[in-house]
Scaffold this active site. Structure first.
Site, PDB file in Angstrom:
ATOM      1  N   GLU A 173       6.196  -8.064  -5.387  1.00 46.36           N
ATOM      2  CA  GLU A 173       6.022  -6.727  -4.816  1.00 46.36           C
ATOM      3  C   GLU A 173       5.083  -6.838  -3.623  1.00 46.36           C
ATOM      4  O   GLU A 173       4.350  -7.813  -3.488  1.00 46.36           O
ATOM      5  CB  GLU A 173       5.500  -5.742  -5.860  1.00 46.36           C
ATOM      6  N   LYS A 201       1.956  -6.376  -1.241  1.00 46.12           N
ATOM      7  CA  LYS A 201       0.526  -6.145  -1.393  1.00 46.12           C
ATOM      8  C   LYS A 201       0.124  -5.258  -0.230  1.00 46.12           C
ATOM      9  O   LYS A 201       0.200  -5.677   0.924  1.00 46.12           O
ATOM     10  CB  LYS A 201      -0.200  -7.487  -1.332  1.00 46.12           C
ATOM     11  N   ARG A 230      -7.621  -1.228  -3.789  1.00 44.28           N
ATOM     12  CA  ARG A 230      -7.093  -1.203  -5.146  1.00 44.28           C
ATOM     13  C   ARG A 230      -7.859  -0.159  -5.939  1.00 44.28           C
ATOM     14  O   ARG A 230      -9.093  -0.122  -5.897  1.00 44.28           O
ATOM     15  CB  ARG A 230      -7.297  -2.594  -5.739  1.00 44.28           C
ATOM     16  N   ARG A 279     -12.104  -0.894  -7.554  1.00 42.13           N
ATOM     17  CA  ARG A 279     -11.790  -2.086  -8.344  1.00 42.13           C
ATOM     18  C   ARG A 279     -12.968  -2.572  -9.175  1.00 42.13           C
ATOM     19  O   ARG A 279     -12.792  -3.306 -10.128  1.00 42.13           O
ATOM     20  CB  ARG A 279     -11.297  -3.213  -7.443  1.00 42.13           C
ATOM     21  N   GLU A 338      -2.611   1.275  -5.164  1.00 36.71           N
ATOM     22  CA  GLU A 338      -3.307   1.018  -3.909  1.00 36.71           C
ATOM     23  C   GLU A 338      -3.570   2.355  -3.236  1.00 36.71           C
ATOM     24  O   GLU A 338      -2.644   3.140  -3.036  1.00 36.71           O
ATOM     25  CB  GLU A 338      -2.443   0.129  -3.006  1.00 36.71           C
ATOM     26  N   LYS A 394      -1.506 -13.814  -5.369  1.00 37.62           N
ATOM     27  CA  LYS A 394      -1.321 -13.050  -4.126  1.00 37.62           C
ATOM     28  C   LYS A 394      -0.969 -14.043  -3.028  1.00 37.62           C
ATOM     29  O   LYS A 394      -1.572 -15.115  -2.912  1.00 37.62           O
ATOM     30  CB  LYS A 394      -2.550 -12.221  -3.779  1.00 37.62           C
TER      31      LYS A 394
END
Ligand SMILES: [Zn+2]
Ligand SMILES: [Zn+2]
Lengths: 345, 533
Positions: free
Chosen positions: B224, B226, B231, B246, B271, B399
């Site tokens: 997916e 980023k 976050r 986060r 996000e 990531k």
């Protein structure tokens, strides 16, 4: 009966230092002179190469230790409490409570009395005789901590910080920055009073004066050199949880990095201000000073009963203002040769 | 107050993280309730006393201290709380020094006009270190180098628990945290919190390293985008709604429109972005990161900010649905639950972050390389069977950051560097070509780079600059436009402050193209086409 001479007519500031005219000598002159009376052994008071030196026996011993053959061509000891006639002046040395051998210089001339404090403190110190206030016409006071923010906390509480840290970080060496003369021995004596009987390790620069203190009858307990030479890992193990003393310049330096994960501590009146301590890389500051704090300066000025106060050696302006508010004639003595903080705070 | 003051002093001077943890854990073990709970609240920035301001402290000091003496002292010390704590001339009142708990509780209960008297009395009853701690505590901002997260970590160490467990309970608890301490000390059960809208520590991804992909089965992973925002976790349970960063800090106050939209029972991972839904084609138009940043550190939000930079959440995951904790489910099952939940709920100001279909790693690499939207930071790879666990386990999530944008530019000016580079020309201004309006081309500066080259290259660049100088302006040399630099940068934005009308984010020298003729360097239009504002 004639009036006593005005103090400023016989005790004057010359380029070489504070000069006592009718005695023909200087007190703690920053340059070499023919005749000097020395209040105590710190380098900003006791300079080498004077022709004739008058001081307490302890101070003379300290000067010989530091300067060897340059400690003064002729040395004359004057024990505290005794009086010596020098020229037309009676000179008496009275304990100042600052370091071993430290003395106030009491000057009597023709009915006028000036007391030069040298450096002094009022809090107890197991390594030297306590300060004795002397009534006088002019009290020449130091002002190292001459701002009202400098108020030293009780020594026991400060020492407790070190003891607590030793308990909390038993695997770390505790390197404490101390001045070689006075603070070092006082801290050792305080630790001993608090029951700390392990060996205390000394940077090489501190050993000589500790030996001298012991010879002068100040017991300091087991002391060992803080060297790791000749040993590897095991040689360093002994420093874990131990107190290591070093000059202030060595504590945040390569020297202390050889020790196991050192906690960097320092014992000084300057530690009162957090930012100052942090600038020096100190993580465990102890406010333990050999100088009078603000409250002690004020109390001492009042105790001497002196109508006139001359302020030198530090932050003169604040103390002059405060002495004025207490009804004293006060002025700053502009003596040269003293930088802030080069003295053993 | 004594133990708290000793803690504050210890923390001020303690340079190491581990040492700070030890000091805090030691304090929690020694200090009684409720003091330690209030201390914890202070360390986690959970305390404020609006009536106790710096001006009040200054005024109290002015009543007792000569103004000249105070000025000299303040000048020397440099910090108001510290100056007052040291200089304060006590008038012993015989009152015992207050405990930390007493200070906090009485201040909270006091009317505004009672506050100065309270503080004055305490200053008289306390010693200098305690006064310092008191003044720092009540004027806000202990500044002891401890984040809320670090304080919770110390608490976890003290109780022999995982910090994740503390985080989960945290927002359901209130100072002075008696039940929490009792549990950590083993003489109380895990605190029951009826408030379930607490923070669940995030699952984090590890960066994909060179060669990692070789060992991974593409069929086991989902991809997916980023997104380039921050976050967040949205927790809406039992009527309570919280938006967490986060690290578990509550940031809902700065984004009320998101909190308003959380009329559901779920805990979601997503996000936070600034975005407008109402654009042509129905696509959500995401604003550059700096627009989000402008809203981040605000305590209050104006109507204009809400209108100009509306917040949006792009959802990645669902952790709790209708009170059911589904973190143990595999990612694929959670994803299915998220999609179904979203289809039913249709919350405002949110959408789903789409999965990116791919067959093998090279296809995915192409997709990643083709992604040019500024709002895309790269790709996330998540194992389809991974449960949602706190922390950063290596393996289940990666990531894969997008490669930088590249542009060939021409060196125009060089300036001496700083520090150890001060003898080298090491700050380089470069330009791209554009029409000069007279049928030819001219260079226009588009950015400046300070790094990206080796020491050896720096030496060679320095010589080149000295040999190709055409003009000098103080420390700056203009060079003849002959050398091409390939610069890398993260993104490009419109800018009214630059002559070229564009500004690069993080430009650095990628390669020095000693080989390439300057005439073949890129044009400003190429750079402008990379703008996706
Ligand atoms: Zn001295
Ligand atoms: Zn001195």
């Amino acid at each position: 009966m004639t009036a006593a001479p005005k103090p400023e007519s016989w005790v004057r500031v010359l380029p070489e230092g504070l000069y006592v005219d009718p005695g023909g000598f200087f007190i703690d002159p920053p340059r070499a002179v023919d005749r000097a009376v020395i209040s105590h052994g710190h380098a900003d008071h006791a300079r080498p190469h004077h022709g004739h030196v008058l001081a307490t026996p302890e101070t003379l011993a300290i000067m010989r230790q530091r300067y060897g053959a340059n400690a003064g061509a002729a040395q004359q000891a004057l024990a505290c409490g005794e009086t010596l006639r020098v020229g037309a002046v009676d000179v008496r040395l009275v304990p100042a409570g600052h370091v071993l051998g430290s003395a106030q210089v009491v000057l009597d001339y023709d009915g006028s009395r000036v007391v030069v404090s040298g450096d002094y403190k009022r809090s107890p110190d197991p390594t030297c005789a306590p300060f004795e206030p002397v009534p006088c016409d002019v009290f020449v006071t130091e002002a190292t901590f001459g701002l009202p923010v400098f108020r030293h906390p009780p020594v026991a509480a400060e020492l407790d910080k070190l003891l607590r840290s030793l308990a909390l970080f038993p695997e770390r060496a505790h390197v404490v920055g101390v001045y070689a003369l006075g603070k070092c021995q006082r801290l050792i004596a305080l630790l001993r009073e608090a029951g700390h009987d392990r060996p205390i390790y000394l940077h090489g620069a501190l050993k000589g004066l500790c030996d001298l203190y012991e010879r002068q009858g100040v017991a300091l307990g087991p002391l060992e050199p803080a060297t790791v030479a000749g040993g590897g890992r095991e040689a360093r193990e002994k420093f874990r949880g131990a107190v290591v003393l070093a000059p202030p310049s060595a504590i945040a330096d390569r020297w202390s990095r050889r020790l196991p994960d050192p906690v960097v501590a320092a014992a000084s009146g300057w530690m009162r201000v957090r930012q100052r301590a942090r600038q020096r890389g100190v993580e465990l500051p102890m406010v333990i000073s050999d100088h009078a704090d603000w409250d002690e300066l004020i109390a001492t000025i009042e105790e001497t009963g002196a109508p006139e106060i001359w302020v030198t050696h530090g932050r003169e302006e604040a103390l002059v203002l405060q002495a004025g508010k207490l009804g004293r004639r006060a002025r700053a003595l502009a003596l040269v040769g003293r930088e802030e903080e080069d003295d053993a705070g | 107050m004594k133990a708290f003051a000793a803690l504050i002093d210890g923390l001020v001077f303690m340079p190491s993280r581990n040492g700070k943890l030890r000091l805090m854990a030691d304090y929690f073990a020694r200090a009684p309730d409720p003091d330690r709970g209030w201390a914890l609240a202070a360390l986690t920035e959970g305390l404020s006393f609006p009536a106790a301001k710096a001006g009040l402290i200054r005024a109290l000091a002015a009543e007792r201290v000569d103004p000249a003496l105070f000025a000299w002292s303040y000048d020397y010390v440099g910090d108001l709380a510290e100056t007052v704590s040291l200089i304060w001339p006590e008038r012993p009142t015989g009152a015992p020094p207050p405990a930390l708990g007493e200070v906090v509780e009485r201040l909270q209960a006091a009317r505004r006009m009672e506050v100065p008297g309270l503080i004055e009395g305490w200053l008289d009853a306390l010693g200098a270190s305690e006064r310092f701690a008191l003044l720092k505590l009540i004027t806000g901002g202990l500044r002891v180098g401890v984040s809320a997260r670090l304080a919770k970590t110390a608490l976890a160490g003290f109780g022999g628990r995982e910090v994740a467990e503390i985080e989960e309970l945290w927002h359901g608890l209130a100072p002075p945290y008696r039940a929490l301490f009792a549990w950590l000390e083993g003489h109380g059960g895990r605190p029951e919190t009826r408030d379930a809208a607490t923070f669940r520590p995030l699952m984090l991804a590890t960066p994909l390293e060179e060669g990692d992909l070789d060992g991974l089965d593409p069929a086991a992973y989902r991809a997916e985008w980023k997104w380039d925002g921050i976050r967040v976790q949205l927790a809406a349970c039992g009527g309570r709604r919280r938006l967490f960063s986060r690290t578990g800090d509550e940031i809902g106050g700065a984004f009320p429109e998101i909190v308003d939209a959380m009329s559901f029972e779920a805990v979601l991972d997503g996000e936070l972005l600034v975005a407008r839904p109402e654009t042509r084609g129905g696509d959500v138009e995401i604003a550059p990161f700096n627009r989000l940043q402008q809203r981040l550190n605000r305590k209050t939000v104006t109507a204009k900010m809400l209108a100009d930079d509306p917040a949006w959440v792009r959802l990645y995951d669902i952790l709790v649905e209708d009170g059911e904790d589904i973190r143990p489910l595999p990612f694929d099952r959670r994803r299915a639950r998220l999609e179904a939940w979203y289809g039913r709920t249709r919350p405002g100001r949110m959408d789903l972050s789409p999965l990116v279909p791919f067959d093998d790693w090279s296809t995915l690499a192409d997709i990643r390389a083709g992604a040019r939207a500024n709002a895309i930071e790269g790709l996330m790879l998540k194992r389809g069977d991974s449960p949602y666990v706190a922390g950063r386990p290596k393996g289940p999530w990666f990531k894969w950051k997008r490669g930088p944008l590249l542009l060939d530019v021409v060196l125009m000016y060089a300036q001496r560097g700083h520090g150890k580079r001060s003898s080298f020309y090491s700050d380089f201004t470069f330009g791209a070509w554009r029409p000069d309006g007279r049928g030819g081309d001219e260079l226009v500066p588009v950015g400046k780079a300070y790094f990206g080259f080796t020491d050896e290259e720096l030496g060679r660049l320095d010589r080149w600059v000295r040999n190709h100088t055409v003009e000098r302006y103080g420390p700056v040399r203009a060079v003849s436009p002959e050398l091409v630099l390939e610069v890398a940068f993260d993104s490009v934005h419109r800018s009214t402050r630059h002559k070229s009308g564009v500004a690069m984010r993080f430009p650095r020298v990628h390669r020095i193209r000693w080989d390439k003729p300057a005439s073949e360097a890129d044009r400003l239009a190429t750079l402008e086409a990379m703008i996706v504002d």
